[in-house]
Design an enzyme around this catalytic site. Structure first.
Site, PDB file in Angstrom:
ATOM      1  N   GLU A  10       0.842  -1.197   0.000  1.00  0.00           N
ATOM      2  CA  GLU A  10       0.000   0.000   0.000  1.00  0.00           C
ATOM      3  C   GLU A  10       0.874   1.242   0.000  1.00  0.00           C
ATOM      4  OE1 GLU A  10      -2.971   1.872  -0.724  1.00  0.00           O
ATOM      5  OE2 GLU A  10      -3.771   0.053   0.221  1.00  0.00           O
ATOM      6  N   GLU A  13      -0.247   6.965   1.967  1.00  0.00           N
ATOM      7  CA  GLU A  13       0.269   7.194   3.312  1.00  0.00           C
ATOM      8  C   GLU A  13      -0.796   7.675   4.286  1.00  0.00           C
ATOM      9  OE1 GLU A  13       3.683   8.630   0.512  1.00  0.00           O
ATOM     10  OE2 GLU A  13       1.536   9.082   0.709  1.00  0.00           O
ATOM     11  N   SER A  69       8.291   5.527   4.598  1.00  0.00           N
ATOM     12  CA  SER A  69       8.090   6.982   4.475  1.00  0.00           C
ATOM     13  C   SER A  69       8.973   7.815   5.400  1.00  0.00           C
ATOM     14  CB  SER A  69       6.603   7.347   4.608  1.00  0.00           C
ATOM     15  OG  SER A  69       5.852   6.717   3.587  1.00  0.00           O
ATOM     16  N   CYS A  83       3.490   4.601   5.116  1.00  0.00           N
ATOM     17  CA  CYS A  83       2.733   3.848   4.122  1.00  0.00           C
ATOM     18  C   CYS A  83       2.678   2.387   4.565  1.00  0.00           C
ATOM     19  CB  CYS A  83       3.376   3.999   2.747  1.00  0.00           C
ATOM     20  SG  CYS A  83       5.135   3.562   2.697  1.00  0.00           S
ATOM     21  N   SER A 264      12.450   6.754  -1.688  1.00  0.00           N
ATOM     22  CA  SER A 264      12.046   7.770  -0.713  1.00  0.00           C
ATOM     23  C   SER A 264      13.086   8.874  -0.669  1.00  0.00           C
ATOM     24  CB  SER A 264      11.905   7.163   0.689  1.00  0.00           C
ATOM     25  OG  SER A 264      10.769   6.342   0.789  1.00  0.00           O
ATOM     26  N   HIS A 277       7.779   9.922  -2.009  1.00  0.00           N
ATOM     27  CA  HIS A 277       7.756   8.469  -1.853  1.00  0.00           C
ATOM     28  C   HIS A 277       7.135   7.843  -3.096  1.00  0.00           C
ATOM     29  CE1 HIS A 277       8.989   9.037   2.266  1.00  0.00           C
ATOM     30  NE2 HIS A 277       8.033   9.929   2.384  1.00  0.00           N
TER      31      HIS A 277
END
Length: 414
Positions: A10, A13, A69, A83, A264, A277
């Site tokens: 996923e 965030e 993140s 995230c 990132s 990100h």
């Protein structure tokens, strides 16, 4: 394996921002920045992530790249953005304890996130915004006043919704006879861009499995200092105030390649933060760019948006502008947002159609506390195929999101 629908991460965030009051007599000057590294590690463990980088000698705040993140720690502000399947709200009780040790009390909490692609993959308390809001209310019970929540955007399968929770310090705390006076909050802004369906060419720049062949998939991240310049990220932050721009330059912090893919980056321009990100896999491509700081140092957000879509070439772009802490109140805030974004049209970003939904005013609790204004916008590109985006409901099979025309979005409150 990682670039097939069977593998899922996923990218969207969750973001937790907590502002604190410092006691002018008792609190350390550095406030939350005095929290020792072992305690920061513990707080991140509770949140379901870990610190990958700990830069030093920043002037205004500390910036950390996380396994999921970023974390930014100011003397009086905590910004945690994660995230994946993280549980960032679990760190709140321990953070409040650390703040209390430093004679600091929370004055405001803002929690925000976009829609998840696969909410059923999230921890149980993070699958529904109502449950998340209730959990926040429990965490701040007796500390902050009643909260306000808003969901902006339609719930169509091909639309991101923007979820915002805000709670303020009760006015009776501010006006209490024995209350320690605190300096007025500095007006701040937050500009977040979320993107789905990157073009294959753009996404492939963040696939490192061939370059890093031979490294195990769970190996440590690899720092990269050249990629920001190659991608043009070093040009993203430009101040609207030319006097500020002349004596400022973006300071890149920790651009990281993750194996086998993903990226990132944290960046700093004076007291303004930049966070980027990227989850590049074709079946779930997602990228985010955030810039946040004092309104007196506001960057050229339209220029930032224009350059961002050039880099990531997304099919769908969702962005939100929030202005906080302005003591002149909602009307002035709304005017400031409209001045920035009100005249934005499709000519600014070629190839995209544009629409804006209604403003969501998050009401204040007491005349002493300023209002917050959130504007949420959608850009949609239909002139080229993109990386496929898979939107999966709780019990639904995998399906490619339909390509529907852009429409004006509506605000939904609850």
């Amino acid at each position: 394996m990682f670039d097939s629908p069977e593998f899922f991460f996923e990218g969207s965030e969750k973001r937790l921002e907590i502002d604190f009051n410092l006691d002018a007599k008792m609190s350390p000057v550095n406030g939350l920045r005095d929290i020792p590294r072992p305690m920061l590690d513990f707080l991140m463990e509770k949140s379901g992530c870990c610190i990958k980088s700990a830069p030093e000698n920043l002037d205004f705040f500390d910036a950390y790249v996380l396994s999921e993140s970023s974390l930014f720690v100011y003397p009086d502000k905590w910004v945690l953005k994660t995230c994946g399947n993280t549980q960032l709200l679990e760190c709140i009780p321990y953070l409040l304890q650390e703040a209390a040790k430093r004679h600091m009390k929370p004055r405001r909490c803002k929690y925000s996130r976009a829609s998840f692609i696969r909410p059923e993959k999230q921890p149980e308390d993070y699958r529904c915004f109502t449950v998340e809001s209730q959990l926040l209310d429990e965490r701040f019970y007796g500390v902050l006043g009643p909260s306000e929540t808003v969901i902006l955007g339609k719930s169509n399968l091909d639309r991101l919704q923007w979820h915002v929770y805000i709670a303020h310090e009760p006015s009776e705390h501010i006006n209490a006879p024995n209350a320690t006076p605190s300096p007025p909050p500095v007006p701040t802004y937050n500009f977040e861009i979320c993107m789905r369906g990157m073009s294959h060419d753009a996404a492939s720049k963040f696939l490192f499995h061939d370059e890093l062949k031979g490294l195990p998939e769970d190996s440590e991240v690899l720092q990269d200092h050249n990629l920001p310049k190659l991608l043009g990220i070093d040009r993203l932050l430009v101040h609207r105030n030319t006097d500020v721009a002349q004596d400022s330059a973006i300071r890149m912090l920790d651009g990281y390649k993750f194996t086998p893919c993903g990226y990132s980056l944290n960046g700093v321009l004076k007291s303004t933060l930049l966070s980027i990100h990227v989850t590049p896999e074709d079946h779930q491509s997602y990228a985010s760019v955030e810039v946040s700081g004092p309104v007196t140092e506001m960057v050229d957000v339209i220029g930032l948006l224009r350059e961002t879509v050039k880099i990531f070439e997304p099919r769908h772009v969702y962005y939100a502008m929030t202005i906080e802490h302005d003591e002149t109140g909602y009307a002035a805030n709304l005017s400031a947002v409209d001045d920035l974004l009100g005249d934005f049209d499709i000519e600014h970003v070629n190839g995209y159609t544009f629409s804006a939904d209604e403003a969501g005013e998050l009401l204040t609790h007491g005349a002493e506390v300023a209002g917050s204004v959130v504007r949420y916008f959608l850009l949609h590109r239909e002139d080229r195929p993109s990386s496929p985006i898979y939107f999966i409901g709780k019990d639904a099979p995998i399906a490619q999101a339909p390509s529907s025309p852009t429409s004006v979005m509506e605000a939904e409150f609850y």
